[in-house]
Design a protein around this motif. Sequence first.
Motif, short mmCIF file in Angstrom:
data_model
loop_
_atom_site.label_atom_id
_atom_site.label_comp_id
_atom_site.label_asym_id
_atom_site.label_seq_id
_atom_site.Cartn_x
_atom_site.Cartn_y
_atom_site.Cartn_z
N TYR A 1 -3.40 7.54 6.86
CA TYR A 1 -4.83 7.23 6.78
C TYR A 1 -5.35 6.48 8.01
O TYR A 1 -6.56 6.37 8.19
CB TYR A 1 -5.14 6.44 5.50
CG TYR A 1 -4.69 5.00 5.48
CD1 TYR A 1 -3.38 4.67 5.17
CD2 TYR A 1 -5.56 3.96 5.78
CE1 TYR A 1 -2.96 3.36 5.14
CE2 TYR A 1 -5.15 2.64 5.74
CZ TYR A 1 -3.85 2.35 5.42
OH TYR A 1 -3.42 1.05 5.39
N LYS A 2 -4.43 5.98 8.85
CA LYS A 2 -4.86 5.25 10.05
C LYS A 2 -5.02 6.14 11.28
O LYS A 2 -5.64 5.74 12.25
CB LYS A 2 -3.86 4.14 10.37
CG LYS A 2 -3.76 3.05 9.30
CD LYS A 2 -2.75 2.00 9.71
CE LYS A 2 -2.61 0.93 8.66
NZ LYS A 2 -1.60 -0.09 9.03
N LYS B 1 0.30 4.07 0.94
CA LYS B 1 0.04 4.94 2.09
C LYS B 1 0.79 4.50 3.35
O LYS B 1 0.73 5.17 4.38
CB LYS B 1 -1.46 4.96 2.41
CG LYS B 1 -2.34 5.53 1.31
CD LYS B 1 -3.80 5.46 1.72
CE LYS B 1 -4.73 5.97 0.64
NZ LYS B 1 -6.16 5.88 1.05
N HIS C 1 -4.16 -2.91 -4.69
CA HIS C 1 -5.38 -3.47 -4.10
C HIS C 1 -6.28 -3.98 -5.23
O HIS C 1 -5.80 -4.55 -6.20
CB HIS C 1 -6.06 -2.41 -3.24
CG HIS C 1 -7.01 -2.94 -2.23
ND1 HIS C 1 -8.37 -3.03 -2.46
CD2 HIS C 1 -6.82 -3.43 -0.98
CE1 HIS C 1 -8.97 -3.55 -1.41
NE2 HIS C 1 -8.07 -3.80 -0.49
N ASN D 1 0.84 -1.19 0.00
CA ASN D 1 0.00 0.00 0.00
C ASN D 1 0.88 1.25 0.00
O ASN D 1 1.71 1.43 0.90
CB ASN D 1 -0.88 -0.03 1.26
CG ASN D 1 -1.93 1.06 1.26
OD1 ASN D 1 -1.77 2.12 0.68
ND2 ASN D 1 -3.03 0.80 1.95
N SER E 1 -10.12 1.72 2.55
CA SER E 1 -8.97 1.14 3.25
C SER E 1 -9.43 0.45 4.53
O SER E 1 -10.27 0.98 5.26
CB SER E 1 -7.95 2.22 3.61
OG SER E 1 -7.38 2.79 2.45
N THR F 1 -2.41 -7.61 4.80
CA THR F 1 -3.52 -6.97 5.48
C THR F 1 -3.24 -7.01 6.97
O THR F 1 -2.73 -8.01 7.49
CB THR F 1 -4.85 -7.69 5.16
OG1 THR F 1 -5.91 -7.07 5.89
CG2 THR F 1 -4.80 -9.16 5.52
#
Length: 515
Positions: free
Chosen positions: A478-479, A83, A209, A81, A417, A163
């Motif tokens: 993004y988390k 990100k 993805h 990913n 996401s 993941t």
Amino acid sequence: MHLAHFVYRSARNHPESSLWLGPGIDINYAEGARRISNIAHNLLTLGAQRDRVAIMSKNRFEAFEIFLGAQAAGMAATPLNPKLHADEVSIMLSDAGARFFVFSPDFLEIAELLRPRHPEVEHWICIEDRDGFETYGSLLLGGRDAAPNILIEPDDVAWLFYTSGTTGKPKGVMETHRNLVSVVEQLRLCLFPHVNETDRVIHFAPIAHASATFGLVYLSVAGAQIFPELPRFDPPKVLESIDRFGATASFMAPTMVQMLLQVPDIERYNVESLRDIFCAGAPMYAEVMKRAIEVFGPIFSQGYGQSEAPSQCGMHKSEYDLSSPEKMKRLASIGREYPAVLMRIVDEDGQEVGSNVAGEITVRGNIVTPGYWNRPEATNEALKNGWLHTGDVGYRDEDGYIFITDRVKDMIISGGSNIYPREIEEVLLEHPAIDEACVIGVPDVVWGEAVKAVVVARDGFDDAEAVIEFCRERLASYKKPKSVEFVDSLPKSAYGKVLKKDVKARYWQNSSRAI
């Protein structure tokens, strides 16, 4: 049968059809297959069959090309990913035992930071020339027309997909050639039987993805893959790119569709070339789908799956009908299972329940992963008695349509996401002023869900921005929490477990959600 075969078959049948399109780029299938063959041969010169090739790149055709080249070499492509935080990338490189790290120059700093930490990664290859790194161009040398003469088994790992787990530690889902070829077959049969060499799929979602999986459908029929090279999902520029390249199809997470619908005067953009938009990766709101069909027309199909079983069921665009009250109910459905997929909805004892009764969705079929990379315990937990337990709760109506009602796990889906709360909670608890933390997803008009931290702090500490910055320094952006609430205590069970459902309730009680 293996995935790279799609390209070689299409190159034989439609050599002059465009494979890669973009600003100043038009590479046909014949030339594209030669490039992929050279990559595969050169990778095998530098490594060995079944090595892992980590790929970290913005959306550009070379990233998809190395993905296919690795598979033609019998190696496992491991797209990461874009990100991710450098520390997260480091964990995945170690876990995968990657021999190659191929990256676009956007991630030069990450490569420079991680190279000293990972001597096991023998080859650091930049897609554009950069001092001190091997060049992507060297993989294209050789003038070979044919793929390597090696035996690739159907159950060899084609894609090692990382993941995060509920413990916060990433898990590598092994997606085999059998899994992914079956996914393409099911999508072709049920949702996209009409695609052919005249189609052009444009990539806006990350190809690390589901956009790559969707792209495989079009590779199998010699359809073009468009990379508009947008730095981010900019709705007006997305609409302009569709017009510019005459795109006929795209994969979009529901958030992307929602962002397009918010463009002022959207009707002034010419998107008449679009015939298919495939939505997946997150819950789709019924109202968003209704509005999207009104604006773009009946071009939407929807898929349901997860990394462990990428394509379980779906809704073809013909099943949506805004003029039919009966079919309107299906806007909230994820569809019916595909022909080669077995789905059961079971109770806590694993017994199948009847129509309109909620239970956990379980699945079998060639689409289901054989397990997690080097994680036998996690594999045994997910795959019980031959069935994958998805962690999603839903029901099947009397017509066979499946509706998701909840998730067994506490995963947050924000903008397509997947975000696991415990990973963030562990970071929050590293903060010297935080005693307890509970991370939940709350309704968000753009992202579907937004990450919210509910924390118990000490000594009157209440600086939300400092908490968010603390997380930003330790997690992928993004988390990090979008908001923080300070409370005196968190509700707990008699055993001391935080009742996350109770924490979430007041944020969702006035929200009507269809997924």
